[in-house]
Write an enzyme that holds these catalytic residues in place. Structure first.
Site, PDB file in Angstrom:
ATOM      1  CG  ASP A 140      -2.566   1.128   0.952  1.00 14.96           C
ATOM      2  OD1 ASP A 140      -2.628   1.612  -0.370  1.00 14.96           O
ATOM      3  OD2 ASP A 140      -2.916   1.424   1.910  1.00 14.96           O
ATOM      4  CG  HIS A 147      -4.184  10.575   2.485  1.00 14.00           C
ATOM      5  ND1 HIS A 147      -5.571  10.373   3.399  1.00 14.00           N
ATOM      6  CD2 HIS A 147      -3.639   9.701   3.333  1.00 14.00           C
ATOM      7  CE1 HIS A 147      -5.494   9.821   4.791  1.00 14.00           C
ATOM      8  NE2 HIS A 147      -4.232   8.565   4.119  1.00 14.00           N
ATOM      9  NE  ARG A 156       4.854  13.588  11.206  1.00  4.92           N
ATOM     10  CZ  ARG A 156       4.257  12.440  10.331  1.00  4.92           C
ATOM     11  NH1 ARG A 156       3.766  10.865  10.948  1.00  4.92           N
ATOM     12  NH2 ARG A 156       3.553  12.973   8.833  1.00  4.92           N
ATOM     13  CD  GLN A 253      -2.956   4.636  10.360  1.00  2.17           C
ATOM     14  OE1 GLN A 253      -4.575   4.992  10.415  1.00  2.17           O
ATOM     15  NE2 GLN A 253      -2.504   5.134   9.891  1.00  2.17           N
ATOM     16  CE1 TYR A 257       3.445   7.598  12.012  1.00  3.09           C
ATOM     17  CE2 TYR A 257       2.199   7.508  13.561  1.00  3.09           C
ATOM     18  CZ  TYR A 257       2.839   8.243  13.131  1.00  3.09           C
ATOM     19  OH  TYR A 257       3.026   9.495  13.280  1.00  3.09           O
ATOM     20  CB  THR A 372      -6.276   7.528   1.644  1.00  2.44           C
ATOM     21  OG1 THR A 372      -6.260   7.030   2.016  1.00  2.44           O
ATOM     22  CG2 THR A 372      -8.254   8.653   0.681  1.00  2.44           C
TER      23      THR A 372
END
Ligand code: CA
Length: 441
Positions: A140, A147, A156, A253, A257, A372
């Site tokens: 992905d 996005h 962040r 997430q 992540y 996305t």
């Protein structure tokens, strides 16, 4: 190589399958996407088909009817008689084009094959689908600058876009086993999340469930381990595109992540459309690709004249929501956003070339996600995380319900289509999936 137009793209073509000629079907004669289907509720083996209007042409039956005689050899026969598109994807692009031409001629008004093929059709309403290909590997990407910037701001605030973004097509290796075809129903995932202000994580159902509107890229014939695919050859290795919903648990997430990227927040379910629209079919809807002159220009291995000329795809992408209440009251789904694949910061060819530049081998049936696809405007955002500004701005639905993230029972539907003056309108059909309540703790 530049996309080539030929007689199969002629907007004036009409089919003897009358539902292909309405002007607003996703599947006119100029499209001819491939999928894997069988009669709904039957125990028949799944088989290859081509969407035409509201019908599916059964390729196994069409082969028996003799329309592929000029193409037949062992590899072609094996590909057509398979229960996945992998064999067809693994044939040379010249065979893909010949098959498209053969199908186009056989399905045209006045085709001599009409009598033989009329009994090879099944109404899409009477069909069920399985994954179009056995997906060996899934990667992905993250190709929408809009996005990446919006999500980066939420995760962040002081450092939204990391310095590598404009140089490297960012991606991660996803999970192929949990990808399913449209109609997928799956349970809200359980996992670890870190509530705001807490000092230790909690375990339980994810609270911030989201979708991601993406294009899926099916690899055709691959490359040998150790070899790279040059940018000008990249599209010869792409069989076609589909719609992809990369479901995401945002609270899981955010906690997991860093430092290695998404893991359990992404691999509980991903849903794709049953139909794969070939790059041949998309040739009329290509656009020039450009990079803002204020931004770094691509390194030479990701740059080409053909890319600048026609590297982008003009594909409209729509997301709709149908809550359980809407379904019980017989209300149609409501649109949440509309965007376009042409906003992508990186092109399909760049993703393929970058993926293989280190010698990584791609194989027929591998799936790449575009990431996305959010456009520059707020209403073009491809996820709820962006539309609700991180869950702070609820969406008011027409029936009085509100959403910040996906609720149990919600169905998310994505549609895609391409249209241009002088060309037919073609579409991808849809991908839909439904969130079920979490399993008991
Ligand atoms: Ca994604």
């Amino acid at each position: 190589m530049k996309p080539q137009l030929n007689e199969t793209h002629d907007a004036a073509l009409r089919s003897w399958v009358s539902s292909a000629n309405t002007g607003n079907t996703d599947f006119p004669l100029q499209n001819l996407p491939y999928g894997v289907f069988r009669r709904r509720g039957s125990e028949q083996p799944f088989r290859l088909g081509v969407a035409i209007g509201e019908q599916i042409l059964d390729l196994v039956a069409a082969r028996v009817a003799g329309i592929f005689s000029a193409l037949e050899n062992q590899a072609f026969d094996r590909a057509i008689l398979s229960d996945s598109l992998n064999g067809l994807m693994n044939l040379p692009p010249a065979v893909w084009s010949s098959l498209r031409l053969t199908l186009s001629r056989a399905l045209r008004d006045g085709a001599t094959q009409q009598a033989a093929l009329a009994s090879c059709l099944l109404a899409q309403l009477d069909a069920e689908y399985t994954l179009p290909a056995q997906i060996g590997d899934y990667t992905d990407f993250y190709t929408s600058l809009h996005h990446a910037t919006a999500v980066g701001k939420l995760f962040r605030p002081d450092n939204p876009l990391l310095p590598n973004y404009k140089w490297v097509p960012i991606g991660y290796h996803g999970r192929a086993s949990s990808i399913a075809v449209s109609g997928q129903e799956f349970r809200r995932p359980l996992g670890q999340t870190m509530p705001p202000g807490a000092s230790a994580p909690v375990f339980g159902p994810a609270k911030r469930m989201d979708y991601e509107m993406e294009i899926g890229i099916f690899i055709g014939n691959g490359n040998a381990l150790g070899e790279a695919i040059a940018i000008n050859d990249a599209e010869q290795h792409v069989f076609g595109l589909c719609l992809l919903n990369d479901w995401s648990a945002r609270d899981m997430q955010a906690w997991e992540y860093q430092p290695l990227g998404p893991f359990l927040a992404k691999n509980f379910a991903s849903t794709i459309s049953p139909w794969v629209v070939t790059l041949d079919a998309l040739a009329p809807y290509r656009k020039a690709w450009s990079r803002d002159t204020a931004d770094p220009q691509p390194l030479p291995y990701l740059e080409s004249n053909d890319l600048r000329d026609s590297g982008a795809f003009d594909i409209e992408l729509e997301v709709l929501l149908q809550t359980e209440k809407m379904r019980s009251e017989g209300m149609p789904p409501q649109r949440l956003s509309l965007s376009n694949f042409s906003h992508s910061y990186w092109t399909v060819a760049q993703l393929v070339t970058h993926h293989t530049v280190n010698g990584c081998n791609l194989r027929a049936g591998d799936l790449l996600g575009s990431g996305t696809q959010s456009g520059p405007l707020p209403e073009e955002a491809g996820s709820l995380l962006e539309l609700t500004e991180g869950g702070k701005k609820p969406i008011n639905l027409a029936n009085g319900e509100q959403r910040v993230f996906i609720a149990d029972g919600d169905r998310i539907i994505m549609r895609g289509w391409a249209q241009k003056a002088g060309s037919a309108r073609i579409g991808f059909g849809e991908v839909s999936g439904t969130l079920l309540p979490a399993r008991a703790l």
